[in-house]
Design a protein around this motif. Structure first.
Motif, PDB file in Angstrom:
ATOM      1  N   ASP A  73      -6.496   3.398 -11.069  1.00 54.05           N
ATOM      2  CA  ASP A  73      -5.862   4.321 -11.992  1.00 54.05           C
ATOM      3  C   ASP A  73      -4.433   3.817 -12.160  1.00 54.05           C
ATOM      4  N   GLU A  75      -2.084   4.468 -14.204  1.00 57.31           N
ATOM      5  CA  GLU A  75      -1.016   5.420 -14.488  1.00 57.31           C
ATOM      6  C   GLU A  75      -0.444   5.973 -13.178  1.00 57.31           C
ATOM      7  N   ARG A  76      -1.349   6.298 -12.270  1.00 57.98           N
ATOM      8  CA  ARG A  76      -0.906   6.880 -10.995  1.00 57.98           C
ATOM      9  C   ARG A  76      -0.773   5.829  -9.894  1.00 57.98           C
ATOM     10  N   GLN A  77      -0.989   4.552 -10.263  1.00 57.61           N
ATOM     11  CA  GLN A  77      -0.865   3.448  -9.312  1.00 57.61           C
ATOM     12  C   GLN A  77      -1.670   3.689  -8.036  1.00 57.61           C
ATOM     13  N   ARG A  78      -2.896   4.083  -8.221  1.00 51.64           N
ATOM     14  CA  ARG A  78      -3.759   4.259  -7.067  1.00 51.64           C
ATOM     15  C   ARG A  78      -5.123   3.642  -7.367  1.00 51.64           C
ATOM     16  N   TRP A 134      -7.900  12.852  -4.169  1.00 54.33           N
ATOM     17  CA  TRP A 134      -8.571  12.532  -5.432  1.00 54.33           C
ATOM     18  C   TRP A 134      -9.885  11.856  -5.107  1.00 54.33           C
TER      19      TRP A 134
ATOM     20  N   TRP B 109       1.314  -1.459  -4.791  1.00 54.43           N
ATOM     21  CA  TRP B 109       1.161  -0.015  -4.911  1.00 54.43           C
ATOM     22  C   TRP B 109       1.076   0.633  -3.526  1.00 54.43           C
TER      23      TRP B 109
END
Lengths: 146, 146
Positions: A73, A75-78, A134, B109
């Motif tokens: 992801d 956008e959320r850097q995960r 998540w 990240w």
């Protein structure tokens, strides 16, 4: 920045079974290669299709391979990743092939004849995720329905 | 199903330079491994950060590595991939490190100290796409702005 955490073996397997695209790493005389592939998990084996003269067809038969799937992801850097490793085997037995085709015909997106079915019966599987709270499966754009 | 076509070297390089997440394949005594990483391209080298005792830290120094980036559009069952291959080098020279940090600090990240900078000066780069009439860069969820 997020903490990295190990995924449990059952989480790894669920993510592996849900995927459609992965990457095979194979050692060759001139160093390691990575080949993106469509795949399916049949029983406890990753099955991919290839051609006899490809990088995989030439180097993967009977060799130890690493197979990777992941989801990010941005956008959320995960994200998460799962790596399954084990020795490969070319499926030649008619019964074996029938079983694979019955459960799931690995359908390559690319056109062309891929007559060689390579199965990786993994002996180790491990994975990691960045961050908590998540669901890694949510990053899969498409999920295999089984 | 879609036709697979080679990407030109300049297309490969543009996609490689635009990415943020890729995968390193490295040969180890117990077979190949794949490690997902954040990366940056500095001059003509892929730079990743790792720790001395990781799979990469233990096996990647001075070895031939394969580095892969890809993008898939699952809805349309198309995608692209680029693989760069070459011998790696641990960046130890202060000037070299400063240059890397100036152009782009590869920002992992994941949290944690990654003191080892590994650079892959690729000697071969190749890539493929499935289908035509679309822009591979469009599948990149985030693009490095340079």
């Amino acid at each position: 920045m997020l903490e990295s955490a190990e995924l449990s073996e059952s989480e790894c397997e669920a993510l592996l079974r849900a995927g459609i695209v992965g990457r095979v790493a194979v050692s060759t005389p001139d160093g390691p290669h990575i080949v993106p592939v469509n795949y399916a998990v049949v029983d406890s084996r990753v099955v991919v299709r290839t051609t006899p003269y490809s990088v995989l067809g030439s180097n993967a038969r009977g060799a130890v391979l690493a197979f990777e799937v992941d989801g990010f992801d941005h956008e959320r850097q995960r994200g998460w990743s799962v790596v399954a490793r084990g020795r490969s085997e070319v499926l030649g037995d008619a019964e074996d092939l029938e079983q694979v085709r019955k459960v799931w015909e690995p359908r390559p997106w690319a056109s062309g004849t891929r007559s060689l079915y390579v199965a990786i019966a993994w002996t180790t599987i491990s994975g990691r995720r960045l961050g908590s709270g998540w669901d890694p499966v949510s990053t899969l754009p498409t999920r295999r329905l089984v």
